[in-house]
Design an enzyme around this catalytic site. Structure first.
Site, mmCIF file in Angstrom:
data_model
loop_
_atom_site.group_PDB
_atom_site.id
_atom_site.type_symbol
_atom_site.label_atom_id
_atom_site.label_comp_id
_atom_site.label_asym_id
_atom_site.label_seq_id
_atom_site.Cartn_x
_atom_site.Cartn_y
_atom_site.Cartn_z
ATOM 1 N N SER A 158 0.826 -1.205 0.000
ATOM 2 C CA SER A 158 0.000 0.000 0.000
ATOM 3 C C SER A 158 0.860 1.254 0.000
ATOM 4 O O SER A 158 1.954 1.276 0.545
ATOM 5 C CB SER A 158 -0.912 0.037 1.228
ATOM 6 O OG SER A 158 -1.650 1.252 1.215
ATOM 7 N N LYS A 212 -4.714 -6.658 3.305
ATOM 8 C CA LYS A 212 -4.716 -5.541 2.350
ATOM 9 C C LYS A 212 -6.146 -5.242 1.875
ATOM 10 O O LYS A 212 -6.534 -4.082 1.704
ATOM 11 C CB LYS A 212 -3.814 -5.867 1.148
ATOM 12 C CG LYS A 212 -3.832 -4.816 0.031
ATOM 13 C CD LYS A 212 -3.354 -3.450 0.531
ATOM 14 C CE LYS A 212 -3.012 -2.450 -0.547
ATOM 15 N NZ LYS A 212 -4.056 -2.042 -1.460
ATOM 16 N N HIS A 215 -7.727 -3.308 4.563
ATOM 17 C CA HIS A 215 -7.151 -1.952 4.451
ATOM 18 C C HIS A 215 -7.929 -1.143 3.416
ATOM 19 O O HIS A 215 -8.312 0.005 3.649
ATOM 20 C CB HIS A 215 -5.676 -2.066 4.062
ATOM 21 C CG HIS A 215 -5.036 -0.786 3.615
ATOM 22 N ND1 HIS A 215 -5.271 -0.214 2.376
ATOM 23 C CD2 HIS A 215 -4.171 0.053 4.248
ATOM 24 C CE1 HIS A 215 -4.585 0.906 2.274
ATOM 25 N NE2 HIS A 215 -3.909 1.091 3.392
ATOM 26 N N ASN A 216 -8.176 -1.765 2.270
ATOM 27 C CA ASN A 216 -8.867 -1.021 1.210
ATOM 28 C C ASN A 216 -10.329 -0.758 1.542
ATOM 29 O O ASN A 216 -10.880 0.272 1.143
ATOM 30 C CB ASN A 216 -8.738 -1.770 -0.118
ATOM 31 C CG ASN A 216 -7.389 -1.527 -0.750
ATOM 32 O OD1 ASN A 216 -6.401 -1.338 -0.045
ATOM 33 N ND2 ASN A 216 -7.311 -1.527 -2.063
ATOM 34 N N GLU A 219 -10.086 2.150 3.609
ATOM 35 C CA GLU A 219 -9.696 3.263 2.710
ATOM 36 C C GLU A 219 -10.925 3.840 1.996
ATOM 37 O O GLU A 219 -11.138 5.062 1.979
ATOM 38 C CB GLU A 219 -8.689 2.716 1.696
ATOM 39 C CG GLU A 219 -8.308 3.647 0.565
ATOM 40 C CD GLU A 219 -7.438 2.915 -0.474
ATOM 41 O OE1 GLU A 219 -6.353 2.430 -0.112
ATOM 42 O OE2 GLU A 219 -7.853 2.832 -1.649
HETATM 43 C C1 6PG Z 1 -3.121 1.399 -1.819
HETATM 44 C C2 6PG Z 1 -4.405 1.484 -2.591
HETATM 45 C C3 6PG Z 1 -4.343 0.844 -3.940
HETATM 46 C C4 6PG Z 1 -5.751 0.812 -4.546
HETATM 47 C C5 6PG Z 1 -5.812 1.496 -5.833
HETATM 48 C C6 6PG Z 1 -7.160 1.313 -6.532
HETATM 49 O O1 6PG Z 1 -3.197 0.910 -0.707
HETATM 50 O O2 6PG Z 1 -2.095 1.837 -2.314
HETATM 51 O O3 6PG Z 1 -5.393 0.837 -1.852
HETATM 52 O O4 6PG Z 1 -3.834 -0.427 -3.820
HETATM 53 O O5 6PG Z 1 -6.132 -0.482 -4.750
HETATM 54 O O6 6PG Z 1 -5.537 2.843 -5.613
HETATM 55 O O7 6PG Z 1 -8.219 1.656 -5.741
HETATM 56 P P1 6PG Z 1 -9.698 1.743 -6.344
HETATM 57 O O8 6PG Z 1 -10.392 0.471 -6.014
HETATM 58 O O9 6PG Z 1 -10.310 2.941 -5.698
HETATM 59 O O10 6PG Z 1 -9.561 1.901 -7.819
#
Ligand code: 6PG
Length: 499
Positions: A158, A212, A215-216, A219
């Site tokens: 990330s 991860k 995490h997303n 996010e």
């Molecule tokens: C990270 C981000 C990255 C993310 C992309 C796409 O941790 O660096 O989470 O891995 O997957 O930026 O995100 P989207 O699903 O919003 O396109």
């Protein structure tokens, strides 16, 4: 642009051990231990950035990409990344046992690369999938490759391009022996917080990519919360983006300090290069996504984890993706009404508190998802360590993770983070402001799904008597599913008979 393609290891570099001359090592960059060389397959934005970062740290990097233009861009000129024209060449150029990083799009492309790699792999090689793969795919691939004598690690990386280039957060899953082989490489390039590397092995196959994915999910929720606050300030309170940037910047000095708030301030201060207008005024209001936030929301549903912020964030992107329907409906309906007259200072502190509670709720839900995944797969996820490595390099790095790391280190009971005194105190202090904010947004007709979900979740989790008694009765009434009674053991129907 001239690129030099490599042949075999022997012809690659006669001074292969002299890594400092080969790789333009910055003075303060620690040299690799071990073989200090790696193959990178997939030289898009992330692959190239990670390759350059590894090279900065004294690693000999050989890269391959099926796309000739990407290969040339990443390896041409004075790039320290050497180009391999084929996967076979890349593998021949590395000393066994070899470490190969894959940075290719999730899904079929990973399997395609593994098919090509397969005949070139030897016992002891380690293949690292550093893309955003689904953790179940990672489990499957690790099992297949293990049967062939190769270690496969699924590693969440990330931090976007800047993180990969200068210090990402690295969440690994897989065999410990494989991690020991790659840790000198990946640990060296990871972000550091207070001297600690933001890179760790979090568990066996799939544990890294699961983490991860969570995490997303967080996010997505945090991005949505900040965007809702911005929308309320801009369209309901009537502030312009420069004023909002100043406000968010001051919030970023306190409990809300985070990377996502910091970049939001930067964005709000940007002017469009073509028109000179505020940047957001020229951006189409339709959100894209690559799927990881949706996977996290689906996993929460699958595991029965209440994580409404994660779902609301995905839902908000889906609503945004129907612009023609929105515009057609908006024509005959309303725009948000302005907030009722009130002192701006009060409104601003309320929104600051609302964002804080929303963030705490998103993280708490994410940690519940980690716990549920851990319980399902018996991984032994180190929650406190996850909260610690998330404090550097990654997109969701934020001050609240300090409290979360400490709470996880003490151990969580069935209440999760909500049961920790420091967390509970912050909620108690700021919840009334979230209530007022959600009420104002609702009265103004301004959608704030993630803020509203945060409130409903906090209230729901603090409710001793939930609304589901009637629902259970309905299920038995039409479906004969049975009910449990408060006054006796067993399952019954509404007519008193045993189910
Ligand atoms: C990270 C981000 C990255 C993310 C992309 C796409 O941790 O660096 O989470 O891995 O997957 O930026 O995100 P989207 O699903 O919003 O396109």
């Amino acid at each position: 642009m001239s690129i030099q393609l490599i042949g075999t290891r022997a012809s690659f570099c006669p001074l292969a051990r002299d890594l400092s001359t080969l790789c333009q090592v910055p003075q303060d960059a620690p040299l690799m231990t071990g073989s200090g060389e790696v193959g990178v397959i997939g030289l898009g934005v992330m692959g190239r950035a990670l390759g350059l970062n590894l090279a900065d740290h004294g690693c000999r990097v050989v890269g391959f990409d099926q796309n000739a233009k990407r290969l040339a861009t990443a390896t041409g000129g004075d790039s320290p990344i050497a180009a391999a024209a084929e996967i076979e060449q890349l593998m021949a150029a590395l000393e066994a046992p070899r470490v190969v990083l894959l940075l290719v799009p999730a899904g079929a492309p990973v399997d395609q690369v593994l098919d090509l790699l397969g005949p070139n792999l030897a016992a002891g090689d380690v293949v690292v999938d550093a893309g955003n793969s689904h953790y179940r795919d990672t489990q499957r691939r690790a099992q297949t490759l293990r049967a062939q004598g190769t270690t496969f690690l699924g590693v969440g990386v990330s931090g976007g391009e800047a993180g990969a280039r200068h210090g990402p957060c690295i969440m690994a899953g897989g065999a410990r022996s494989g991690w020991h082989q790659v840790e000198p490489l990946l640990g060296a390039v990871a972000a550091r917080v207070g001297g600690r590397r933001c890179a760790a092995l979090l568990g066996p196959d799939g544990a890294g990519h699961f983490t991860k994915m969570v995490h997303n999910g967080i996010e997505y929720a945090d991005m949505q919360l900040i965007s809702e606050i911005h929308h309320l300030l801009r369209h309901t309170a009537g502030l312009d983006d420069r004023a909002i940037a100043a406000l968010l910047s001051s919030w970023n000095e306190g409990e809300l300090q985070s990377y996502l708030l910091e970049i939001s301030v930067d964005i709000l201060r940007m002017l469009d290069a073509h028109t000179g207008q505020p940047m957001l005024d020229v951006i189409v209001d339709v959100a894209g996504h690559k799927g990881t936030g949706r996977w996290a929301a689906a996993e929460a549903i699958e595991l029965g984890v209440p994580a409404p912020n994660l779902l609301a964030a995905v839902g908000a992107r889906a609503v945004s993706a129907h612009p023609s329907a929105r515009m057609a409906l908006a024509k005959r309906d309303q725009r948000p009404s302005p907030f009722p007259e009130q002192a701006p200072a009060r409104l601003h502190t309320d929104l600051e508190s609302a964002l804080l509670v929303g963030r705490l709720a998103s993280f708490a839900q994410g940690f519940e998802l980690l716990r549920a995944g851990d319980a399902r797969h018996a991984w032994g996820l180190p929650l406190s360590e996850i909260a610690a490595i998330w404090q550097g390099g990654c997109i969701i790095r934020a001050k609240v993770l300090e409290t979360i790391a400490a709470a996880c280190a003490e151990g969580l009971d069935e209440r999760g983070l909500l049961g920790h005194p420091a967390f509970a105190q912050q909620l108690a202090d700021h919840l009334p402001a979230l209530r007022r904010t959600v009420a104002l947004a609702a009265a103004a007709g301004a959608p704030a799904p993630c803020l509203a979900s945060s409130l409903a979740w906090v209230d729901g989790m603090h409710t001793a008597a939930s609304s589901t008694t009637l629902l259970q009765a309905q299920r038995d009434y039409f479906g004969g599913h049975g009910i449990e009674r408060v006054d006796r053991e067993g399952r019954f129907h509404l007519d008193g008979s045993e189910a």
